[in-house]
Every structure is written in structure tokens, then in C-alpha cells.
Design a protein around this motif. Structure first.
Motif, PDB file in Angstrom:
ATOM      1  N   CYS A  99       0.857  -1.195   0.000  1.00  0.00           N
ATOM      2  CA  CYS A  99       0.000   0.000   0.000  1.00  0.00           C
ATOM      3  C   CYS A  99       0.887   1.237   0.000  1.00  0.00           C
ATOM      4  CB  CYS A  99      -0.914   0.012   1.230  1.00  0.00           C
ATOM      5  SG  CYS A  99      -0.026   0.057   2.793  1.00  0.00           S
ATOM      6  N   ALA A 100       0.238   2.389  -0.120  1.00  0.00           N
ATOM      7  CA  ALA A 100       0.961   3.652   0.042  1.00  0.00           C
ATOM      8  C   ALA A 100       1.123   3.918   1.532  1.00  0.00           C
ATOM      9  CB  ALA A 100       0.190   4.784  -0.619  1.00  0.00           C
ATOM     10  N   ASP A 125       0.851   6.585   3.015  1.00  0.00           N
ATOM     11  CA  ASP A 125      -0.204   7.509   3.441  1.00  0.00           C
ATOM     12  C   ASP A 125      -1.574   6.847   3.575  1.00  0.00           C
ATOM     13  OD1 ASP A 125       1.637   9.462   3.412  1.00  0.00           O
ATOM     14  OD2 ASP A 125       0.931  10.452   1.586  1.00  0.00           O
ATOM     15  N   ASP A 126      -1.694   5.616   3.098  1.00  0.00           N
ATOM     16  CA  ASP A 126      -3.003   4.938   3.188  1.00  0.00           C
ATOM     17  C   ASP A 126      -3.371   4.609   4.630  1.00  0.00           C
ATOM     18  OD1 ASP A 126      -3.306   4.998   0.488  1.00  0.00           O
ATOM     19  OD2 ASP A 126      -2.766   2.900   0.149  1.00  0.00           O
ATOM     20  N   ILE A 127      -2.392   4.598   5.525  1.00  0.00           N
ATOM     21  CA  ILE A 127      -2.647   4.212   6.912  1.00  0.00           C
ATOM     22  C   ILE A 127      -2.385   5.403   7.824  1.00  0.00           C
ATOM     23  CG2 ILE A 127      -2.253   2.429   8.653  1.00  0.00           C
ATOM     24  CD1 ILE A 127      -0.675   0.858   6.608  1.00  0.00           C
ATOM     25  N   GLU A 128      -3.383   5.735   8.605  1.00  0.00           N
ATOM     26  CA  GLU A 128      -3.198   6.776   9.622  1.00  0.00           C
ATOM     27  C   GLU A 128      -2.351   6.203  10.751  1.00  0.00           C
ATOM     28  OE1 GLU A 128      -4.823   9.879   9.551  1.00  0.00           O
ATOM     29  OE2 GLU A 128      -5.470   9.316   7.531  1.00  0.00           O
ATOM     30  N   LEU A 170      -4.340  -1.667   8.198  1.00  0.00           N
ATOM     31  CA  LEU A 170      -4.914  -1.870   6.874  1.00  0.00           C
ATOM     32  C   LEU A 170      -4.813  -3.356   6.550  1.00  0.00           C
ATOM     33  CD1 LEU A 170      -5.884   0.004   4.444  1.00  0.00           C
ATOM     34  CD2 LEU A 170      -3.644  -0.467   3.481  1.00  0.00           C
ATOM     35  N   PHE A 223      -4.626  -6.539   3.972  1.00  0.00           N
ATOM     36  CA  PHE A 223      -3.976  -6.720   2.676  1.00  0.00           C
ATOM     37  C   PHE A 223      -3.988  -8.210   2.374  1.00  0.00           C
ATOM     38  CE2 PHE A 223       0.173  -7.676   0.602  1.00  0.00           C
ATOM     39  CZ  PHE A 223      -0.086  -7.068  -0.617  1.00  0.00           C
ATOM     40  N   ARG A 262       0.449   0.986  11.297  1.00  0.00           N
ATOM     41  CA  ARG A 262       1.289   2.183  11.468  1.00  0.00           C
ATOM     42  C   ARG A 262       1.142   2.608  12.923  1.00  0.00           C
ATOM     43  NH1 ARG A 262       0.773   7.825   8.116  1.00  0.00           N
ATOM     44  NH2 ARG A 262       2.475   8.923   9.162  1.00  0.00           N
ATOM     45  N   TYR A 285       6.134   1.270  10.874  1.00  0.00           N
ATOM     46  CA  TYR A 285       5.234   0.345  10.172  1.00  0.00           C
ATOM     47  C   TYR A 285       5.596  -1.090  10.541  1.00  0.00           C
ATOM     48  CZ  TYR A 285       3.822   4.288   7.280  1.00  0.00           C
ATOM     49  OH  TYR A 285       3.333   5.500   6.848  1.00  0.00           O
ATOM     50  N   GLU A 292      -7.983  -6.736  10.811  1.00  0.00           N
ATOM     51  CA  GLU A 292      -8.032  -5.382  10.221  1.00  0.00           C
ATOM     52  C   GLU A 292      -9.212  -4.579  10.760  1.00  0.00           C
ATOM     53  OE1 GLU A 292      -8.683  -7.333   6.363  1.00  0.00           O
ATOM     54  OE2 GLU A 292     -10.081  -5.716   5.961  1.00  0.00           O
ATOM     55  N   ARG A 352       5.952   3.985  -0.484  1.00  0.00           N
ATOM     56  CA  ARG A 352       5.226   2.713  -0.546  1.00  0.00           C
ATOM     57  C   ARG A 352       5.670   1.814   0.602  1.00  0.00           C
ATOM     58  NH1 ARG A 352       0.911   2.900  -3.592  1.00  0.00           N
ATOM     59  NH2 ARG A 352       0.877   0.622  -3.437  1.00  0.00           N
TER      60      ARG A 352
END
Ligand code: FES
Length: 107
Positions: free
Chosen positions: A9-10, A12-15, A20, A22, A33, A38, A53, A98
Motif C-alpha cells: 500500500c501507500a 499515506d493509506d494508513i493513519e 490496513l 492486505f 502504522r 510500520y 483489520e 510505498r
């Protein structure tokens, strides 16, 4: 050392203090995160067949949504009942915005 790095993922996709889900090769993983960075683990709780998740991340801990068992996402250590089997964790690399999940070579 990991043999395969999978683009998950990016960054930034996770606060921060979030998770997240996957899926890769019919297997569920979680990317976390936390204030420490990470992290990644299997996506299914070791207690019953529940996806982590949907759980809550507080600091470096994921709490399972079904029975509130808790794991340290940095090590996979099972922290509180009813979970008593540690969660499998995986290395994570962040590059060019990423997040990559490190998996062993395919069998
Ligand atoms: Fe996760 Fe029971 S399924 S604590």
C-alpha cells in the motif's frame, strides 16, 4: 531476511495508530502504522478465524474485534486472554512512499 518484497500500500493509506488489511496469494495480512513505525503480521487472529483489520490499534497493540485479545504488533506477542498463541509477524520496508511486506520465498 525476506526473499520476496510485496508492494502492499501507500504509506499515506494508513493513519498513525491504524491498520490496513492486505490479501496476497489467498492469505490475509495486516499492515500497521504505530508511533514506532510500520509493522506487518498475519491478518487472522490466532484465537479464532477473525480478521484483525477490523480491530483497534492503540500505541503498538492491536485489539481483536471479536473477543478483544491483544497482540504487540512489533513482535506478535499475545498480550492478553483469550489469545495465547503469538501472531506471525513479517518485516516491512518503506521506500518512495510505498510500504513493502517481506515474505519468505514461495514454496
Ligand atoms: Fe480474536 Fe477471539 S478471535 S480474540
Amino acid at each position: 531476511m525476506s526473499d520476496r518484497w510485496i508492494d502492499a500500500c501507500a504509506a499515506d493509506d494508513i493513519e498513525e495508530e491504524d491498520v490496513l488489511g492486505f490479501d496476497h496469494d489467498n492469505r490475509a495480512y495486516c499492515i500497521y502504522r504505530t508511533p514506532d513505525g510500520y509493522f506487518a503480521s498475519d491478518g487472522i487472529c490466532t484465537h479464532e478465524d477473525e480478521r484483525l483489520e477490523d480491530g483497534i490499534v492503540i500505541d503498538n497493540v492491536i485489539e481483536c474485534p471479536l473477543h478483544q485479545g491483544r497482540f504487540d504488533v512489533r513482535t506478535g506477542e499475545a498480550l492478553s486472554a483469550p489469545v495465547c498463541v503469538n501472531l506471525q509477524t513479517y518485516p516491512v520496508r518503506v521506500e518512495n512512499g510505498r510500504v513493502y511486506l517481506g515474505l519468505p520465498a514461495a514454496e
